[in-house]
Scaffold this motif. Structure first.
Motif, PDB file in Angstrom:
ATOM      1  N   ASP A  81       6.217  -0.306  -4.012  1.00 21.42           N
ATOM      2  CA  ASP A  81       6.804   0.926  -4.555  1.00 21.42           C
ATOM      3  C   ASP A  81       5.960   2.094  -4.058  1.00 21.42           C
ATOM      4  N   PRO A  82       6.058   2.401  -2.758  1.00 19.41           N
ATOM      5  CA  PRO A  82       5.112   3.322  -2.128  1.00 19.41           C
ATOM      6  C   PRO A  82       5.351   4.779  -2.504  1.00 19.41           C
ATOM      7  N   PRO A  83       4.354   5.631  -2.288  1.00 21.31           N
ATOM      8  CA  PRO A  83       4.537   7.070  -2.506  1.00 21.31           C
ATOM      9  C   PRO A  83       5.634   7.615  -1.600  1.00 21.31           C
ATOM     10  N   ALA A  84       6.340   8.607  -2.067  1.00 22.34           N
ATOM     11  CA  ALA A  84       7.403   9.224  -1.269  1.00 22.34           C
ATOM     12  C   ALA A  84       6.830   9.742   0.044  1.00 22.34           C
ATOM     13  N   GLY A  85       7.544   9.470   1.131  1.00 21.51           N
ATOM     14  CA  GLY A  85       7.135   9.959   2.438  1.00 21.51           C
ATOM     15  C   GLY A  85       6.265   9.008   3.226  1.00 21.51           C
ATOM     16  N   LEU A  86       5.795   7.925   2.611  1.00 14.68           N
ATOM     17  CA  LEU A  86       4.928   6.985   3.330  1.00 14.68           C
ATOM     18  C   LEU A  86       5.754   6.196   4.342  1.00 14.68           C
ATOM     19  N   PHE A  87       5.292   6.156   5.597  1.00 14.76           N
ATOM     20  CA  PHE A  87       5.994   5.436   6.655  1.00 14.76           C
ATOM     21  C   PHE A  87       5.226   4.191   7.081  1.00 14.76           C
ATOM     22  N   ARG A  88       3.916   4.348   7.273  1.00 17.38           N
ATOM     23  CA  ARG A  88       3.113   3.234   7.752  1.00 17.38           C
ATOM     24  C   ARG A  88       1.825   3.111   6.950  1.00 17.38           C
ATOM     25  N   ALA A  89       1.336   1.870   6.855  1.00 18.52           N
ATOM     26  CA  ALA A  89       0.003   1.600   6.335  1.00 18.52           C
ATOM     27  C   ALA A  89      -0.595   0.511   7.209  1.00 18.52           C
ATOM     28  N   LYS A  90      -1.873   0.605   7.467  1.00 18.28           N
ATOM     29  CA  LYS A  90      -2.525  -0.368   8.340  1.00 18.28           C
ATOM     30  C   LYS A  90      -3.996  -0.459   7.965  1.00 18.28           C
ATOM     31  N   GLY A  91      -4.621  -1.561   8.361  1.00 16.69           N
ATOM     32  CA  GLY A  91      -6.033  -1.729   8.100  1.00 16.69           C
ATOM     33  C   GLY A  91      -6.338  -3.136   7.633  1.00 16.69           C
ATOM     34  N   PHE A  92      -7.459  -3.279   6.939  1.00 15.37           N
ATOM     35  CA  PHE A  92      -7.832  -4.586   6.410  1.00 15.37           C
ATOM     36  C   PHE A  92      -8.413  -4.410   5.024  1.00 15.37           C
ATOM     37  N   VAL A  93      -8.306  -5.488   4.217  1.00 13.92           N
ATOM     38  CA  VAL A  93      -8.603  -5.413   2.794  1.00 13.92           C
ATOM     39  C   VAL A  93      -9.494  -6.576   2.376  1.00 13.92           C
ATOM     40  N   ALA A  94     -10.430  -6.299   1.488  1.00 15.23           N
ATOM     41  CA  ALA A  94     -11.204  -7.328   0.803  1.00 15.23           C
ATOM     42  C   ALA A  94     -10.746  -7.346  -0.654  1.00 15.23           C
ATOM     43  N   PHE A  95     -10.361  -8.516  -1.127  1.00 14.03           N
ATOM     44  CA  PHE A  95      -9.854  -8.644  -2.492  1.00 14.03           C
ATOM     45  C   PHE A  95     -10.913  -9.258  -3.409  1.00 14.03           C
ATOM     46  N   GLY A  96     -10.937  -8.772  -4.631  1.00 17.29           N
ATOM     47  CA  GLY A  96     -11.913  -9.228  -5.609  1.00 17.29           C
ATOM     48  C   GLY A  96     -11.481 -10.494  -6.312  1.00 17.29           C
ATOM     49  N   VAL A  97     -11.260 -11.543  -5.541  1.00 18.60           N
ATOM     50  CA  VAL A  97     -10.809 -12.832  -6.075  1.00 18.60           C
ATOM     51  C   VAL A  97     -11.951 -13.837  -5.953  1.00 18.60           C
ATOM     52  N   ALA A  98     -12.162 -14.604  -6.990  1.00 19.96           N
ATOM     53  CA  ALA A  98     -13.270 -15.554  -7.015  1.00 19.96           C
ATOM     54  C   ALA A  98     -13.227 -16.503  -5.820  1.00 19.96           C
TER      55      ALA A  98
END
Length: 348
Positions: A251-268
Motif C-alpha cells: 500500500d505504497p505512498p501516492a506517486g511511488l513508482f520504484r523502490a530498490k535496494g537491500f534489507v536486513a530484517f530483525g528476525v531471529a
C-alpha cells in the motif's frame, strides 16, 4: 536478481507519443537498450535513428504483439536481446491498439531467468486524451494497469487544463504517479538504472537531428522534463520489521513508482539480506548473502513522481524494528510471498 534485465512496456493510444519517448530514451548515452517494436501495418519508428543508437532490435509488423505472439516466441526475442551486447534494459513499444494486460502477463510469465518485469508506462496525449477516452472508454482500464502515467504534449494545453487533466487521471489510477512532459522527454533514471561506465556506448559526435533536439526547446520544456520527479534514500543500521515493510510496499505512498535496494530484517537467526525491486505494485524480494566485510544494514531508494518525500521517509522509519527481542520466523511470510519460485527454491 539484481542482474536481471528489466523489461519496460511502453503503451498508449495512437499518436500519444510512444515512439517519441522511445527515441528520446535511445538518444541517452547511459545504457544499452534492446527494443521490441510492434505496430499494425508498417513499423512507424524512425528506423535509421534506431539502427544508429540501439544495440539490438526486433520488429513485429502486421499484427499486435499481445495477440500474434505467444509467450514462447516473446521469450525467444527476450533471449536474443538479453544475449546481445550486454543489453541493460529492454523496451517493448506496444501498438496503439494493444491490450496492456496481456503484455504484462507475457513478461511476468516468462521463464527467462535473465529478465524481470520493469513496469507499464502508459503515454497520454494531453491535448486529445479527453476525446480519445470518450470514444474508447477502455482507455480508463488501461491506465489503471499502469505503473507510471506520462502525460505527453503538456505544452499544447493551458496550465490550468493540464492540472485538471492530471487530477482527473490521478483519481482514475489511485496513487500511481502521473508525470507531465513534452516531446516525450523523461529522465531515464526514473525508469531504469543506467550501469556505471567510463566510456560512452555510442559515438560522441551528435547528429544534426540530435543537436536540434537538444537545443531547440524552451525553458518550460526543461521544467517538464523533471516535473515532480523525486527520490528518497533511506539507510538503517537497525533491522526492519518485515511485516511493516511489506505493508508499506503493498500500500505504497501516492506517486511511488520504484523502490530498490537491500534489507536486513530483525528476525531471529536470520543472517540473510533481501534484495528488493519494486515497480508500481509489483514487488520482488530475493534472498542473498552478505559479502565478506559488508556491514549489516538496510539501504533503500524510493523513486516517484509527485511523491511526498517527507511522508515516505517517515513511513520507512516506522518499519524499523527497535524492540529488544527479535521477531519470530513467521514474520517473514509476507516477504516470501514476493520471492519468485526459482529464488525461493535456491534457498532450499
Amino acid at each position: 536478481m539484481s542482474r536481471r534485465i528489466p523489461v519496460l512496456i511502453v503503451a498508449g493510444f495512437l499518436g500519444a507519443g510512444k515512439t517519441t519517448l522511445l527515441n528520446h530514451l535511445l538518444r541517452q548515452r547511459q545504457a544499452r537498450i534492446g527494443v521490441v517494436v510492434n505496430d499494425f501495418g508498417a513499423v512507424n519508428i524512425d528506423a535509421m535513428l534506431v539502427a544508429g543508437q540501439v544495440d539490438a532490435m526486433v520488429s513485429l509488423g502486421n499484427g499486435c504483439v499481445c495477440c500474434a505472439v505467444d509467450v514462447g516466441e516473446l521469450d525467444e526475442m527476450f533471449t536474443r536481446l538479453a544475449q546481445s551486447n550486454r543489453v541493460d534494459v529492454i523496451v517493448v513499444e506496444a501498438s496503439g491498439l494493444a491490450e496492456p494486460r496481456n503484455l504484462i502477463r507475457m513478461v511476468i510469465a516468462s521463464d527467462n531467468p535473465r529478465i524481470r518485469y520493469g513496469g507499464l508506462i502508459e503515454i497520454v496525449d494531453a491535448e486529445h486524451f479527453p476525446d480519445s477516452r470518450a470514444r474508447h472508454p477502455e482507455l480508463t482500464s488501461h491506465l489503471r494497469l499502469a505503473d507510471l502515467v506520462v502525460v505527453n504534449k503538456a505544452d499544447r494545453v493551458p496550465s490550468g487544463e493540464l492540472e485538471r487533466l492530471r487530477g482527473e487521471i490521478g483519481d482514475m489510477v489511485r496513487g500511481v504517479p502521473v508525470h507531465a512532459t513534452t516531446h516525450g522527454r523523461i529522465d531515464p533514471t526514473l525508469l531504469f538504472d543506467p550501469p556505471e561506465q567510463t566510456t560512452a556506448t555510442v559515438a560522441e559526435q551528435l547528429s544534426f537531428d540530435e543537436l536540434l533536439d537538444e537545443h531547440d526547446h524552451t525553458a518550460e520544456d526543461h521544467h517538464h522534463l523533471h516535473d515532480d520527479y523525486q527520490s528518497v534514500s533511506f539507510t538503517s543500521t537497525t533491522d526492519l520489521d518485515p511485516r511493516k515493510l511489506v505493508a508499506l510496499l503493498e500500500d505504497p505512498p501516492a506517486g511511488l513508482f520504484r523502490a530498490k535496494g537491500f534489507v536486513a530484517f530483525g528476525v531471529a537467526d536470520d543472517r540473510r539480506k533481501f534484495l528488493l525491486h519494486m515497480v508500481g505494485r509489483h514487488v520482488v524480494f530475493g534472498p542473498a548473502s552478505w559479502s565478506r566485510g559488508e556491514s549489516r544494514r538496510t539501504d533503500l531508494v524510493l523513486i516517484g513522481s509527485g511523491l511526498d518525500t517527507a511522508a515516505a521517509t517517515a513511513a520507512l522509519h516506522e518499519t524499523v524494528h527497535d524492540a529488544p527481542e527479535p521477531l519470530e520466523e513467521q514474520a517473514l511470510l509476507g516477504v516470501w510471498r514476493h520471492v519468485p519460485r526459482e529464488l525461493s527454491d535456491a534457498e532450499l
